[in-house]
Design a protein around this motif. Structure first.
Motif, mmCIF file in Angstrom:
data_model
loop_
_atom_site.group_PDB
_atom_site.id
_atom_site.type_symbol
_atom_site.label_atom_id
_atom_site.label_comp_id
_atom_site.label_asym_id
_atom_site.label_seq_id
_atom_site.Cartn_x
_atom_site.Cartn_y
_atom_site.Cartn_z
ATOM 1 N N GLN A 66 0.614 -1.157 -0.271
ATOM 2 C CA GLN A 66 -0.501 -0.076 0.132
ATOM 3 C C GLN A 66 0.715 1.577 0.280
ATOM 4 O O GLN A 66 0.362 2.262 -0.803
ATOM 5 C CB GLN A 66 -1.063 0.178 0.803
ATOM 6 N N SER A 67 1.475 1.343 0.802
ATOM 7 C CA SER A 67 3.155 2.680 0.671
ATOM 8 C C SER A 67 3.483 2.719 -0.743
ATOM 9 O O SER A 67 3.317 3.965 -1.166
ATOM 10 C CB SER A 67 4.130 2.303 1.524
ATOM 11 N N ARG A 68 3.500 1.631 -1.785
ATOM 12 C CA ARG A 68 3.910 1.804 -3.158
ATOM 13 C C ARG A 68 2.810 2.504 -3.646
ATOM 14 O O ARG A 68 3.025 3.510 -4.323
ATOM 15 C CB ARG A 68 4.632 0.390 -3.157
ATOM 16 N N GLN A 69 1.843 1.428 -3.441
ATOM 17 C CA GLN A 69 0.764 2.096 -4.186
ATOM 18 C C GLN A 69 -0.204 3.385 -4.225
ATOM 19 O O GLN A 69 -0.063 4.752 -5.081
ATOM 20 C CB GLN A 69 -0.034 1.095 -4.553
ATOM 21 N N THR A 70 0.004 3.891 -2.668
ATOM 22 C CA THR A 70 -0.268 5.589 -2.581
ATOM 23 C C THR A 70 0.904 6.897 -3.089
ATOM 24 O O THR A 70 0.584 7.003 -3.311
ATOM 25 C CB THR A 70 0.183 5.554 -0.853
ATOM 26 N N LEU A 71 2.501 6.638 -2.894
ATOM 27 C CA LEU A 71 2.848 7.099 -3.323
ATOM 28 C C LEU A 71 2.929 7.237 -5.253
ATOM 29 O O LEU A 71 2.923 8.224 -5.648
ATOM 30 C CB LEU A 71 4.025 7.212 -3.247
ATOM 31 N N VAL A 72 2.291 6.273 -5.789
ATOM 32 C CA VAL A 72 2.236 6.067 -7.635
ATOM 33 C C VAL A 72 1.660 6.776 -6.902
ATOM 34 O O VAL A 72 0.934 8.250 -8.356
ATOM 35 C CB VAL A 72 1.972 4.765 -7.484
ATOM 36 N N ASP A 73 -0.047 6.437 -6.681
ATOM 37 C CA ASP A 73 -0.924 7.722 -6.693
ATOM 38 C C ASP A 73 -1.284 8.722 -6.567
ATOM 39 O O ASP A 73 -1.844 9.483 -7.633
ATOM 40 C CB ASP A 73 -2.394 7.308 -5.858
ATOM 41 N N LYS A 74 0.139 9.168 -5.639
ATOM 42 C CA LYS A 74 -0.083 10.669 -5.434
ATOM 43 C C LYS A 74 0.848 11.780 -6.628
ATOM 44 O O LYS A 74 0.235 12.707 -7.003
ATOM 45 C CB LYS A 74 1.203 11.082 -4.674
ATOM 46 N N VAL A 75 1.743 11.105 -7.246
ATOM 47 C CA VAL A 75 2.800 11.136 -8.194
ATOM 48 C C VAL A 75 2.729 11.269 -9.369
ATOM 49 O O VAL A 75 2.268 12.370 -9.946
ATOM 50 C CB VAL A 75 4.564 10.680 -7.671
ATOM 51 N N CYS A 76 0.975 10.917 -9.585
ATOM 52 C CA CYS A 76 0.588 10.073 -11.128
ATOM 53 C C CYS A 76 -0.129 11.316 -11.147
ATOM 54 O O CYS A 76 -0.632 12.199 -12.343
ATOM 55 C CB CYS A 76 0.154 8.597 -11.313
ATOM 56 N N ALA A 77 -0.947 11.556 -10.159
ATOM 57 C CA ALA A 77 -1.756 12.446 -10.030
ATOM 58 C C ALA A 77 -1.375 14.055 -9.366
ATOM 59 O O ALA A 77 -1.756 15.234 -10.398
ATOM 60 C CB ALA A 77 -2.397 12.712 -9.031
ATOM 61 N N ALA A 78 -0.221 14.467 -9.453
ATOM 62 C CA ALA A 78 0.643 15.379 -9.890
ATOM 63 C C ALA A 78 1.189 15.409 -11.283
ATOM 64 O O ALA A 78 1.266 17.197 -11.702
ATOM 65 C CB ALA A 78 2.191 15.627 -9.117
ATOM 66 N N HIS A 79 1.570 14.865 -11.964
ATOM 67 C CA HIS A 79 2.083 14.554 -13.249
ATOM 68 C C HIS A 79 0.649 15.071 -13.916
ATOM 69 O O HIS A 79 1.025 15.783 -15.190
ATOM 70 C CB HIS A 79 2.627 13.107 -13.395
ATOM 71 N N ASN A 80 -0.176 14.807 -13.756
ATOM 72 C CA ASN A 80 -1.154 14.746 -14.385
ATOM 73 C C ASN A 80 -1.602 16.749 -14.915
ATOM 74 O O ASN A 80 -1.779 17.776 -15.309
ATOM 75 C CB ASN A 80 -2.678 14.036 -14.784
ATOM 76 N N ALA A 81 -1.647 16.432 -12.874
ATOM 77 C CA ALA A 81 -2.196 18.305 -12.986
ATOM 78 C C ALA A 81 -0.962 19.268 -13.196
ATOM 79 O O ALA A 81 -1.130 20.328 -13.784
ATOM 80 C CB ALA A 81 -1.726 18.408 -11.288
ATOM 81 N N LEU A 82 -0.191 18.837 -13.968
ATOM 82 C CA LEU A 82 1.223 19.571 -14.268
ATOM 83 C C LEU A 82 0.940 19.794 -15.749
ATOM 84 O O LEU A 82 1.821 20.498 -16.250
ATOM 85 C CB LEU A 82 2.684 18.645 -14.060
ATOM 86 N N ARG A 83 0.876 18.707 -16.415
ATOM 87 C CA ARG A 83 0.661 18.628 -17.395
ATOM 88 C C ARG A 83 -0.624 19.692 -17.955
ATOM 89 O O ARG A 83 -0.576 20.047 -19.325
ATOM 90 C CB ARG A 83 0.126 16.949 -18.422
ATOM 91 N N ALA A 84 -1.962 19.187 -17.095
ATOM 92 C CA ALA A 84 -2.711 20.081 -17.250
ATOM 93 C C ALA A 84 -2.526 21.702 -17.278
ATOM 94 O O ALA A 84 -3.086 22.714 -17.693
ATOM 95 C CB ALA A 84 -3.878 20.329 -16.482
ATOM 96 N N ASN A 85 -1.480 21.856 -16.440
ATOM 97 C CA ASN A 85 -0.922 23.219 -15.946
ATOM 98 C C ASN A 85 0.057 23.675 -15.744
ATOM 99 O O ASN A 85 0.878 23.668 -14.858
ATOM 100 C CB ASN A 85 -1.893 24.176 -14.222
ATOM 101 N N PRO A 86 0.771 23.922 -16.565
ATOM 102 C CA PRO A 86 2.380 23.455 -16.682
ATOM 103 C C PRO A 86 2.982 24.974 -15.451
ATOM 104 O O PRO A 86 3.857 24.764 -14.891
ATOM 105 C CB PRO A 86 2.931 24.267 -17.888
#
Length: 241
Positions: A66-86
């Motif tokens: 779970q610790s791995r998956q939670t970090l994956v979810d957090k960073v993927c969400a940030a990566h998507n947000a960064l693409r939407a708003n550079p």
């Protein structure tokens, strides 16, 4: 040296050389779990890496379940947000410059060859931003490896400690190969330090150096057929007599 010693040395040489030359960055892993005992053994062996005055500056955080998956979810969400708003880039700064500010030959040429070899293999064309974004985000999923590693050092340490930790990292990868495992060292995580350090419980006095995926390679996946070239010794060596 007797014949037995000669044979033993030949066996050791072949094993070490095979371990080094079979190491490559794997970008697709199976779901097969890696026992905690194996990971601990790898890290213990790797700790024999040299370091200036034996400072042993490296710190390792192992993420599974779970610790791995939670970090994956957090960073993927940030990566998507960064693409939407550079403009959010100011929130995601690396602690140190992994790459140069200005690229020159031959380094830019090798970088381009590596990038387009990978994208060509995956049928990602120039300008295909969606596929590029997806493939880049695979980093933040540890390429599906069941084990994610994060490596830090204390900020107070000098540049030499980064070199020391680099030797430790190489030992980790080679010790993993010796046990039938594969890895992928990942500087891609560095821009998300503000998310990663709190998640892994690292202090603000620590600096993230890189992440690493660890597991068993999905050998049938075509992305793992990529073998990057190396320059011949004659190109990077000068003999002085």
């Amino acid at each position: 040296m007797n014949q037995t010693q000669s044979i033993d040395q030949a066996v050791v040489t072949a094993a070490v050389d095979a371990t080094i030359t079979s190491r490559r960055s794997i970008r697709a892993f199976t779901q097969q779990q890696v026992p905690r005992e194996t990971i601990q053994e790898i890290l213990q062996v790797a700790s024999r890496a040299p370091s200036g005055t034996n400072t042993q500056p490296w710190k390792v955080y192992v993420l599974q379940g779970q610790s791995r998956q939670t970090l994956v979810d957090k960073v993927c969400a940030a990566h998507n947000a960064l693409r939407a708003n550079p403009a959010l880039i100011s929130e995601f700064q690396e602690a140190y410059d992994y790459y140069p500010e200005k690229w020159v030959s031959p380094y830019i040429d090798r970088r381009r060859e590596n990038g387009w070899s990978l994208y060509g293999l995956l049928d990602i064309g120039k300008g295909d931003k969606d596929k590029m974004h997806f493939q880049h985000q695979r980093n933040f999923q540890f390429f599906d490896a069941p084990v994610g590693l994060m490596f830090t050092i204390d900020r107070i340490m000098g540049r030499g400690s980064m070199l020391d930790t680099g030797m430790f990292l190489q030992n980790v990868m080679l010790a993993a190969r010796a046990r039938g495992l594969h890895t992928c060292p990942q500087a891609a995580w560095n821009g998300f330090t503000s998310i990663i350090l709190p998640h892994i419980g690292a202090g603000t006095d620590e600096m993230l150096l890189c992440g690493m995926a660890l597991g068993y390679a999905a050998e049938a996946d075509k992305v793992n057929s990529l073998h990057t070239p190396r320059e011949p010794v004659t190109k990077f060596t000068r003999w002085l007599e």
